[in-house]
Write a protein that holds these residues in place. Structure first.
Motif, PDB file in Angstrom:
ATOM      1  N   ARG A   1      55.306  77.003  18.783  1.00  0.00           N
ATOM      2  CA  ARG A   1      54.526  75.765  18.865  1.00  0.00           C
ATOM      3  C   ARG A   1      53.343  75.909  19.815  1.00  0.00           C
ATOM      4  NH1 ARG A   1      58.885  74.509  16.414  1.00  0.00           N
ATOM      5  NH2 ARG A   1      59.222  72.515  15.364  1.00  0.00           N
ATOM      6  N   ALA A   2      53.521  76.680  20.869  1.00  0.00           N
ATOM      7  CA  ALA A   2      52.399  76.928  21.787  1.00  0.00           C
ATOM      8  C   ALA A   2      51.303  77.743  21.098  1.00  0.00           C
ATOM      9  CB  ALA A   2      52.891  77.653  23.036  1.00  0.00           C
ATOM     10  N   ILE A   3      51.715  78.722  20.296  1.00  0.00           N
ATOM     11  CA  ILE A   3      50.738  79.566  19.587  1.00  0.00           C
ATOM     12  C   ILE A   3      49.904  78.716  18.627  1.00  0.00           C
ATOM     13  CG2 ILE A   3      50.467  81.452  17.914  1.00  0.00           C
ATOM     14  CD1 ILE A   3      53.066  82.671  19.195  1.00  0.00           C
ATOM     15  N   THR A   4      50.551  77.796  17.913  1.00  0.00           N
ATOM     16  CA  THR A   4      49.836  76.989  16.915  1.00  0.00           C
ATOM     17  C   THR A   4      49.122  75.780  17.512  1.00  0.00           C
ATOM     18  OG1 THR A   4      51.850  75.724  16.480  1.00  0.00           O
ATOM     19  CG2 THR A   4      51.400  77.588  15.037  1.00  0.00           C
ATOM     20  N   GLY A   5      49.397  75.456  18.787  1.00  0.00           N
ATOM     21  CA  GLY A   5      48.775  74.286  19.404  1.00  0.00           C
ATOM     22  C   GLY A   5      49.618  73.033  19.316  1.00  0.00           C
ATOM     23  N   LEU A   6      50.832  73.126  18.757  1.00  0.00           N
ATOM     24  CA  LEU A   6      51.719  71.958  18.663  1.00  0.00           C
ATOM     25  C   LEU A   6      52.377  71.634  20.005  1.00  0.00           C
ATOM     26  CD1 LEU A   6      53.432  72.703  15.229  1.00  0.00           C
ATOM     27  CD2 LEU A   6      51.707  70.959  15.698  1.00  0.00           C
ATOM     28  N   ALA A   7      52.393  72.597  20.928  1.00  0.00           N
ATOM     29  CA  ALA A   7      52.854  72.348  22.306  1.00  0.00           C
ATOM     30  C   ALA A   7      51.642  72.581  23.201  1.00  0.00           C
ATOM     31  CB  ALA A   7      53.999  73.288  22.677  1.00  0.00           C
ATOM     32  N   PRO A   8      50.893  71.517  23.545  1.00  0.00           N
ATOM     33  CA  PRO A   8      49.588  71.695  24.189  1.00  0.00           C
ATOM     34  C   PRO A   8      49.634  72.075  25.669  1.00  0.00           C
ATOM     35  CG  PRO A   8      50.059  69.358  23.870  1.00  0.00           C
ATOM     36  CD  PRO A   8      51.179  70.105  23.218  1.00  0.00           C
ATOM     37  N   ASN A   9      50.790  71.855  26.342  1.00  0.00           N
ATOM     38  CA  ASN A   9      50.862  72.136  27.776  1.00  0.00           C
ATOM     39  C   ASN A   9      51.340  73.566  28.016  1.00  0.00           C
ATOM     40  OD1 ASN A   9      50.136  69.460  28.364  1.00  0.00           O
ATOM     41  ND2 ASN A   9      52.252  68.792  28.198  1.00  0.00           N
ATOM     42  N   TRP A  10      50.389  74.461  28.190  1.00  0.00           N
ATOM     43  CA  TRP A  10      50.768  75.857  28.426  1.00  0.00           C
ATOM     44  C   TRP A  10      49.756  76.531  29.341  1.00  0.00           C
ATOM     45  CZ3 TRP A  10      47.491  79.814  26.740  1.00  0.00           C
ATOM     46  CH2 TRP A  10      46.523  79.465  25.784  1.00  0.00           C
ATOM     47  N   SER A  11      50.224  77.591  29.988  1.00  0.00           N
ATOM     48  CA  SER A  11      49.338  78.442  30.778  1.00  0.00           C
ATOM     49  C   SER A  11      49.692  79.889  30.487  1.00  0.00           C
ATOM     50  CB  SER A  11      49.489  78.130  32.277  1.00  0.00           C
ATOM     51  OG  SER A  11      50.797  78.477  32.718  1.00  0.00           O
ATOM     52  N   GLY A  12      48.842  80.804  30.944  1.00  0.00           N
ATOM     53  CA  GLY A  12      49.018  82.213  30.616  1.00  0.00           C
ATOM     54  C   GLY A  12      47.906  82.644  29.686  1.00  0.00           C
ATOM     55  N   ALA A  13      48.104  83.722  28.967  1.00  0.00           N
ATOM     56  CA  ALA A  13      47.060  84.244  28.069  1.00  0.00           C
ATOM     57  C   ALA A  13      47.675  84.636  26.739  1.00  0.00           C
ATOM     58  CB  ALA A  13      46.372  85.455  28.709  1.00  0.00           C
ATOM     59  N   MET A  14      46.989  84.263  25.657  1.00  0.00           N
ATOM     60  CA  MET A  14      47.391  84.678  24.315  1.00  0.00           C
ATOM     61  C   MET A  14      46.148  85.169  23.585  1.00  0.00           C
ATOM     62  SD  MET A  14      50.162  81.788  23.057  1.00  0.00           S
ATOM     63  CE  MET A  14      49.199  80.299  23.372  1.00  0.00           C
ATOM     64  N   THR A  15      46.269  86.299  22.900  1.00  0.00           N
ATOM     65  CA  THR A  15      45.161  86.789  22.085  1.00  0.00           C
ATOM     66  C   THR A  15      45.642  87.055  20.670  1.00  0.00           C
ATOM     67  OG1 THR A  15      45.534  89.111  22.686  1.00  0.00           O
ATOM     68  CG2 THR A  15      43.995  87.874  24.061  1.00  0.00           C
ATOM     69  N   LEU A  16      44.780  86.756  19.712  1.00  0.00           N
ATOM     70  CA  LEU A  16      45.057  86.968  18.295  1.00  0.00           C
ATOM     71  C   LEU A  16      44.039  87.970  17.763  1.00  0.00           C
ATOM     72  CD1 LEU A  16      46.588  86.074  15.682  1.00  0.00           C
ATOM     73  CD2 LEU A  16      44.746  84.400  15.376  1.00  0.00           C
ATOM     74  N   ASP A  17      44.535  89.137  17.345  1.00  0.00           N
ATOM     75  CA  ASP A  17      43.652  90.187  16.834  1.00  0.00           C
ATOM     76  C   ASP A  17      42.529  90.486  17.837  1.00  0.00           C
ATOM     77  OD1 ASP A  17      43.020  92.103  14.991  1.00  0.00           O
ATOM     78  OD2 ASP A  17      41.999  90.753  13.595  1.00  0.00           O
ATOM     79  N   GLY A  18      42.896  90.497  19.122  1.00  0.00           N
ATOM     80  CA  GLY A  18      41.947  90.835  20.184  1.00  0.00           C
ATOM     81  C   GLY A  18      41.103  89.685  20.699  1.00  0.00           C
ATOM     82  N   LYS A  19      41.184  88.500  20.043  1.00  0.00           N
ATOM     83  CA  LYS A  19      40.376  87.351  20.463  1.00  0.00           C
ATOM     84  C   LYS A  19      41.260  86.345  21.201  1.00  0.00           C
ATOM     85  CE  LYS A  19      37.585  87.995  16.368  1.00  0.00           C
ATOM     86  NZ  LYS A  19      37.501  87.619  14.952  1.00  0.00           N
ATOM     87  N   PRO A  20      40.788  85.830  22.366  1.00  0.00           N
ATOM     88  CA  PRO A  20      41.601  84.880  23.136  1.00  0.00           C
ATOM     89  C   PRO A  20      41.883  83.600  22.344  1.00  0.00           C
ATOM     90  CG  PRO A  20      39.719  85.665  24.422  1.00  0.00           C
ATOM     91  CD  PRO A  20      39.509  86.132  23.022  1.00  0.00           C
ATOM     92  N   ILE A  21      43.114  83.103  22.473  1.00  0.00           N
ATOM     93  CA  ILE A  21      43.478  81.799  21.899  1.00  0.00           C
ATOM     94  C   ILE A  21      43.247  80.759  22.987  1.00  0.00           C
ATOM     95  CG2 ILE A  21      45.352  80.374  20.980  1.00  0.00           C
ATOM     96  CD1 ILE A  21      46.664  82.956  19.944  1.00  0.00           C
ATOM     97  N   GLY A  22      42.357  79.826  22.726  1.00  0.00           N
ATOM     98  CA  GLY A  22      42.048  78.781  23.705  1.00  0.00           C
ATOM     99  C   GLY A  22      42.917  77.555  23.504  1.00  0.00           C
ATOM    100  N   LYS A  23      42.599  76.504  24.231  1.00  0.00           N
ATOM    101  CA  LYS A  23      43.377  75.263  24.132  1.00  0.00           C
ATOM    102  C   LYS A  23      43.160  74.572  22.785  1.00  0.00           C
ATOM    103  CE  LYS A  23      45.292  75.378  28.213  1.00  0.00           C
ATOM    104  NZ  LYS A  23      46.734  75.516  28.398  1.00  0.00           N
TER     105      LYS A  23
END
Length: 246
Positions: free
Chosen positions: A51-73
């Motif tokens: 849910r954090a990856i898809t944005g369904l859980a909006p309260n998160w911290s840390g870093a996620m990247t998809l295919d080398g590109k940062p996933i933002g809020k």
């Protein structure tokens, strides 16, 4: 090459005294074309990561990247052409008053495809349903058929990464194997990458190349599937989970 990188992910619900930390410092990566599993008891934070990856859980911290590109809020439209999710309950995830044709057609339209009729027919064929199911409604379908429609909807934008949240746990045992085999075939045919949540180690052993074991919101161990089958876990909790699965 890595399709998804998750580094130091924290996810929480509520605030101040009511705050619940659902995921704490989760770090893992999923290679392109890999099938990676998240396992653990209910409430361990597995589905919350999806849910954090898809944005369904909006309260998160840390870093996620998809295919080398940062996933933002906020997730741009292009994100959902690359990432799609299949939910646990296929009945709850389909609109009861929309026919299969509407479900698939609207998804295709939303993502800018033009040849919608042709694509709807192909999607139904790809998930083993065929044209006869095109104008049926969810209440006219079995659980397994509904999940096939949900998978077809997820495939419609031609994603590279599928997030699978316990995709067979709401189905009869006899149907579970059919859906798992369908997912395995689709991964091979389309070169898909999977991130799969399950509490069932036999499912993960069948579907995944590697897995992360979660307990109380934390990843306690990452294993490859060969170590899982050989019962070669190092963390105490992972050992208990393996023994319980026998």
């Amino acid at each position: 090459m890595s399709m998804l990188d998750v580094n130091g992910l924290n996810v929480w619900f509520g605030k101040n005294r009511d705050r619940v930390d659902a995921v704490k410092g989760a770090t893992f990566d999923v290679g392109q074309g890999e099938s990676f599993g998240l396992v653990g008891e209910s409430g361990s934070g597995k589905s919350t990561i999806l849910r954090a990856i898809t944005g369904l859980a909006p309260n998160w911290s840390g870093a996620m990247t998809l295919d080398g590109k940062p996933i933002g809020k906020k997730r741009p439209k292009e994100f959902f052409k690359t990432v799609q999710m299949v939910f646990q309950d296929p009945y709850a995830s389909l609109h009861p008053r929309h026919s299969v044709d509407q479900v698939l057609g609207e998804t295709l339209h939303l993502h800018g495809f033009k040849d919608i009729d042709t694509r709807v027919v192909k999607l139904l064929d790809d998930v083993g349903l065929g044209q006869k199911f095109r104008f049926r409604y969810p209440h006219q379908l079995s659980g397994g058929q509904r999940q096939r429609v949900a998978i077809a909807r997820a495939l419609a934008p031609e994603p590279e990464l599928l997030l699978l949240d316990e995709p067979t746990s709401a189905l009869d045992v006899s149907v579970q194997a059919e859906i798992l085999n369908l997912l395995a075939d689709l991964r091979n045919d389309r070169g898909l990458t999977y991130l799969m949540v399950s509490h069932d180690l036999s499912v993960v052993g069948h579907m995944c190349d590697r897995l992360a074991v979660m307990k109380d919101g934390e990843i306690v161990e990452i294993l490859d599937v060969a170590a899982l089958r050989a019962m070669n876990a190092t963390h105490t909790y992972s050992k208990q989970l393996l023994e319980a699965s026998l």
